[in-house]
Design an enzyme around this catalytic site. Sequence first.
Site, PDB file in Angstrom:
ATOM      1  N   GLN A 237       0.834  -1.313  -0.183  1.00  0.00           N
ATOM      2  CA  GLN A 237      -0.150   0.032  -0.171  1.00  0.00           C
ATOM      3  C   GLN A 237       0.912   1.364   0.019  1.00  0.00           C
ATOM      4  O   GLN A 237       1.747   1.456   0.805  1.00  0.00           O
ATOM      5  CB  GLN A 237      -1.002   0.143   1.261  1.00  0.00           C
ATOM      6  CG  GLN A 237      -1.896  -1.211   1.318  1.00  0.00           C
ATOM      7  CD  GLN A 237      -1.520  -2.228   1.892  1.00  0.00           C
ATOM      8  OE1 GLN A 237      -0.302  -2.607   1.880  1.00  0.00           O
ATOM      9  NE2 GLN A 237      -2.262  -3.038   2.661  1.00  0.00           N
ATOM     10  N   GLN A 259      -0.321  -0.198  -5.542  1.00  0.00           N
ATOM     11  CA  GLN A 259      -1.331  -0.630  -4.738  1.00  0.00           C
ATOM     12  C   GLN A 259      -2.042   0.600  -3.796  1.00  0.00           C
ATOM     13  O   GLN A 259      -1.241   1.450  -3.516  1.00  0.00           O
ATOM     14  CB  GLN A 259      -0.941  -1.817  -3.653  1.00  0.00           C
ATOM     15  CG  GLN A 259      -1.964  -2.038  -2.760  1.00  0.00           C
ATOM     16  CD  GLN A 259      -1.710  -3.344  -1.942  1.00  0.00           C
ATOM     17  OE1 GLN A 259      -0.562  -4.140  -2.253  1.00  0.00           O
ATOM     18  NE2 GLN A 259      -2.426  -3.898  -1.108  1.00  0.00           N
ATOM     19  N   ASP A 260      -3.224   0.638  -3.930  1.00  0.00           N
ATOM     20  CA  ASP A 260      -3.924   2.039  -3.152  1.00  0.00           C
ATOM     21  C   ASP A 260      -3.503   3.403  -3.692  1.00  0.00           C
ATOM     22  O   ASP A 260      -2.899   4.162  -2.913  1.00  0.00           O
ATOM     23  CB  ASP A 260      -3.554   1.726  -1.730  1.00  0.00           C
ATOM     24  CG  ASP A 260      -4.432   0.367  -0.999  1.00  0.00           C
ATOM     25  OD1 ASP A 260      -4.985  -0.027  -1.726  1.00  0.00           O
ATOM     26  OD2 ASP A 260      -4.236   0.320   0.214  1.00  0.00           O
ATOM     27  N   ASP A 281      -6.736  -2.629  -5.883  1.00  0.00           N
ATOM     28  CA  ASP A 281      -7.431  -1.759  -5.014  1.00  0.00           C
ATOM     29  C   ASP A 281      -7.000  -0.186  -5.167  1.00  0.00           C
ATOM     30  O   ASP A 281      -7.247   0.704  -4.281  1.00  0.00           O
ATOM     31  CB  ASP A 281      -7.509  -1.963  -3.450  1.00  0.00           C
ATOM     32  CG  ASP A 281      -7.743  -3.502  -3.169  1.00  0.00           C
ATOM     33  OD1 ASP A 281      -8.205  -3.997  -4.186  1.00  0.00           O
ATOM     34  OD2 ASP A 281      -7.375  -3.746  -2.320  1.00  0.00           O
ATOM     35  N   ARG A 355     -13.696  -4.999  -5.933  1.00  0.00           N
ATOM     36  CA  ARG A 355     -13.930  -6.137  -4.932  1.00  0.00           C
ATOM     37  C   ARG A 355     -14.457  -5.301  -3.504  1.00  0.00           C
ATOM     38  O   ARG A 355     -14.222  -4.142  -3.359  1.00  0.00           O
ATOM     39  CB  ARG A 355     -12.767  -7.042  -4.488  1.00  0.00           C
ATOM     40  CG  ARG A 355     -11.542  -6.350  -3.969  1.00  0.00           C
ATOM     41  CD  ARG A 355     -10.455  -7.349  -3.700  1.00  0.00           C
ATOM     42  NE  ARG A 355      -9.283  -6.623  -3.291  1.00  0.00           N
ATOM     43  CZ  ARG A 355      -8.336  -7.289  -2.458  1.00  0.00           C
ATOM     44  NH1 ARG A 355      -8.420  -8.564  -2.410  1.00  0.00           N
ATOM     45  NH2 ARG A 355      -7.273  -6.603  -2.112  1.00  0.00           N
TER      46      ARG A 355
END
Length: 450
Positions: A237, A259-260, A281, A355
Site C-alpha cells: 500500500q 496498490q492503493d 484496490d 472487490r
Amino acid sequence: MKEQTLQHKVIIAYLAHKSNLSATALLAVLDCQLLSELNIDILTAAETTLNDTDKLLDRQADEVHTLLSALITNQHTCSDGLHATVSAWSIKNGLSVPIHNSTKRYDVSLALFKQAWEPHRKNSEVPLRMPGPKRELFERWSGRRLLQATDTVLVNDVVRVRQDGSGNFATITDAVKSAPKHLMMVGDGINQTVITGNHSVGDGRTTFNSSTFGALGRGFVAISITFRNAAGPAKFQAVAVLNNADLFTFYSCSFEGYQDTLYTHSMRQFYRECDIYGTVDYIFGNAAVVFQNCNIYSRLPLPSQINTITAQGRTDPNQNTGTSMQSCNFLAAADLAAMALCLESQESPITFLGRPWKPYSRTVVMQSYMDSLIEPAGWVQWNGDDLALNTLHDAEHNNSGPGSGTAGRVDWPGYLVISANDAINFTVSNFISGDQWLPMAGVPHDGGLL
C-alpha cells in the site's frame, strides 16, 4: 460527544508514553488522534446545524448526512490501522472498547437521522454554512501537503511555486501555509507539474499515513497536476492522494501509483477528466464520489497479484457513500498492454472492476467503455470472503466495449445490472448534490445521465 472525548483521552494517554510504542504503532495511534479530533469537529458542526433550525433544508440535511457518514468512516479507519500495525495487545484492547462504543452510538445516530429525514426531503432553499475542521489539526500532519478551504473557491491572489526560487515560494507546503481560507491549485499540466513521494506500508507506514498528498477541509480545487507515489509495486500500500475533504474537485489531474493509489476516504468528492493508474484496490475508500470522463489505467501487477480497480469501504447501510464511475474508460496501461501482447496465447494478468472491502460496499459503473482487460466475471470477492456478497451493491448500467458484457458476470445477490431509473441516483446531481457546489468551483460537469 462524551464517548468521542473519552476515546480521545485514551489516545492521548498512549501518546504520553510513546517511547513504549514501535515506530509503526506510534503512526497508527497518531492517525487515531487526528481522526478523533476531526470527529470532535464533525460532531460540533452537526450539532450546531441541528440546533440552529427547526426545519432542515435539503442541502443542510445532505451535509449532516455526509458528516455522520464520515464520522463512522473515521472510526473504522482508526480501528483498521491499529489492527493492521499494532502488535501490542494492551494498546488494541485498551482502544477497542471506546472505539466500539462510540461507533455503535454513531451507527444509531445515523440510522435515526436518516429515518427522520428521508420522508421530509425536498425543502430546497439556501442552506446555512457549516464550519470545516480546524486548520491546526492538519498542520501537525507531518510530511503531507496540507490544504484547507471553506464553502467556495474564490481566487483573490495568485502565487507561484518554483523549486529554483524564482517564484513566490519554493515549496507547495510553504505556499499553502500562507494561503487564505479559499484555495485553488493550478499546475502546468499532467506530467508537467508533479507532486511526488514514496512513503509506503512496506517501509513501516500505515496506509492512511503513506500518502504523498493529503487533503482535508472544504471546497478545494486542484487542476492540471500529477500526484505520484513512486514507492513501486513491491512496497504494497502506497497512497498518492488521500482525500477526506468535503466538496473537493480534481480536474484534469493524474494519480500514479500501484496498490492503493487514490484513497477517496470520506465526504463528497468529484473527479473530472482525470487519469488514474494502479494495480491492487487502486481507487478505494468510503467517500460519496463521482468519477466522470476519467481514464482508469490498470498497470502490470506483481506475479502473485491480480488487478482490482475499486475497493469501496461502506460499513453502514445508512451511509450516503459509494463510488460512481460515469463515462469513464477502463484501459490497460502501457506496461500491462505490452505484457498482454508478449504473452499472446498465454494468460495475461487478470483485472476486475473491483472487490468489496467492507460489508456494504457500493460501486456503480455506468455509461463507460471497458476494454478487453476486464474479466468476464467483472467483480471478485475480498480474499475469498463471501460475507459481503448479500449486502454489497455493485452495479453496471449501459456500458460498452469488449469487456462490458454482463452475461458472464458474478451471480452475487448484491450485483445488479440496473436501469436508467436506478442509475440516475448515482449521477453528479443526485449522488453528490454537484449542481449546488460544482459551479462555484468553475469545473465542468454533467449533472445527469448522458
